[in-house]
Design an enzyme around this catalytic site. Structure first.
Site, short mmCIF file in Angstrom:
data_model
loop_
_atom_site.label_atom_id
_atom_site.label_comp_id
_atom_site.label_asym_id
_atom_site.label_seq_id
_atom_site.Cartn_x
_atom_site.Cartn_y
_atom_site.Cartn_z
N LYS A 80 0.86 -1.18 0.00
CA LYS A 80 0.00 0.00 0.00
C LYS A 80 0.89 1.23 0.00
CE LYS A 80 -2.23 1.94 3.53
NZ LYS A 80 -3.27 2.27 4.54
N GLN A 151 -12.16 9.17 9.97
CA GLN A 151 -12.20 7.75 10.29
C GLN A 151 -13.08 7.44 11.50
OE1 GLN A 151 -8.74 5.32 10.28
NE2 GLN A 151 -7.71 6.47 8.67
N ASN A 172 -13.55 15.88 21.07
CA ASN A 172 -12.72 16.24 19.93
C ASN A 172 -12.16 17.64 20.16
OD1 ASN A 172 -11.87 15.39 17.13
ND2 ASN A 172 -12.75 17.40 16.66
N SER A 212 -4.77 12.44 15.31
CA SER A 212 -3.42 12.59 14.75
C SER A 212 -2.53 13.34 15.74
CB SER A 212 -3.47 13.34 13.42
OG SER A 212 -4.13 14.59 13.56
#
Length: 334
Positions: A80, A151, A172, A212
């Site tokens: 990939k 995601q 978040n 991230s």
């Protein structure tokens, strides 16, 4: 004039599976089965990931790399190629961009090109779902979601199928993005609440981190006994989502031990001496019945989902077969 080498390589048929075809044939069930099977193959020694290349390219703040491997049991060989472009959202594109390239294990010839964006999301969600299925308490009721990016909805949908959750709490950095998770919960008929990180940890029986981040978001003292944590965001040197001290309290599982301590969440605890590599258990050993997994309800279990190339190859190979049977592929001779 063709050389003998050109003649010997003539007529190589390549199958192309576009993103839309992958979405049509690979659902959560197919992805779960493919990922669970390849984790089992890895643990038994019949499948091997090759060293990962993942680097900042010095342009567009992008990370780019290659993940490859060979599954002898499934006869799947490939790579990939892709990475993470943080500015893509502003362009109406997915931040993660990738393509899976498959080769014939018997000859080394190119056999397929498969869109990897959707498959990356669904296989990552399948990995955390596999960990929940095998490691979370059976009576887990509250699911905590740390992160609400692209995601996160894949993670949420896959997790909800593994236990009878009756509430989802989420955090978040940009609270407005939590609307993604709230929409999925409304669709599923499950209450959703935006909370602080300490509150999320105190209330959750299962926690998925999918960010991230390059700093710990989830602190050890916040996590209650009996929690299962799936760390799914760290796949590069320097990235981090949880407090390394949590590793002193938890039983540690991963997709691949070597990758966990080099580019996974476990890199930080291993570097500081909190975690000895021999403490890390391959999730495939639990799947194969060689390790019991969770031993007691009060145990904290942590799955370091680093994202291995064999996951991508497994779902891509399945997509080639299923999309081909449905007539959703394109073929050309190279």
């Amino acid at each position: 004039m063709e050389t003998s080498s050109n003649l010997s390589n003539a007529g190589c048929q390549v199958t192309v599976v576009p993103e839309e075809a992958c979405q049509a044939v690979i659902g959560r069930k197919q992805a779960f089965e493919a990922v669970e099977a390849v984790f089992a193959s890895m643990a038994s020694g019949s499948a091997r990931n090759f060293p990962v290349v993942r680097e900042a390219i010095g342009h567009a703040d992008a990370l780019y790399g290659f993940k490859s491997g060979f599954d002898r049991a499934g006869m799947v060989l490939g790579v990939k190629s892709g990475g993470y472009w943080p500015g893509n959202t502003r362009k109406g594109l997915t931040n993660h961009q990738s393509t899976v390239v498959l080769f014939d294990p018997d000859t080394g010839r190119l056999s397929a090109l498969v869109g990897g964006n959707y498959l990356t999301a669904v296989r990552t969600a399948a990995a955390s779902a596999v960990s929940i299925a095998h490691l979370a308490r059976k009576d887990a009721r509250v699911l905590g979601m740390v992160g609400a990016g692209h995601q996160s909805t894949f993670q949420l949908r896959a997790a909800l199928e593994q236990r009878n959750f009756d509430q989802v709490v989420g955090w978040n950095r940009d609270p407005e993005n939590l609307a993604r998770l709230a929409a999925v919960c409304e669709e599923q008929g499950i209450p959703f609440e935006a909370v602080s990180l300490p509150d999320l940890a105190a209330r959750s029986d299962v926690i998925i981190t999918i960010t991230s981040a390059f700093e710990p978001l989830l602190m050890s003292e916040w996590v209650k006994p009996g929690t299962h944590i799936a760390c799914m965001g760290t796949d590069t040197k320097g990235k981090q989502e949880v407090d390394p001290m949590l590793y002193a309290r938890a039983e540690i599982f991963t997709d691949e031990v070597a990758q966990a301590t080099s580019i996974g969440e476990s890199q930080h605890a291993a570097a500081t001496g909190i975690l000895a590599p021999e403490r890390i258990i391959a999730i495939g050993d639990v799947i194969n019945g060689k390790h019991p997994g969770r031993r007691a309800d009060q145990d904290i279990t942590l799955f370091d989902g680093t994202g291995v190339g064999l996951q991508d190859l497994a779902v891509a190979s399945m997509a080639v077969k299923l999309a081909g049977a449905e007539g959703l592929v394109e073929r050309f001779v190279l």
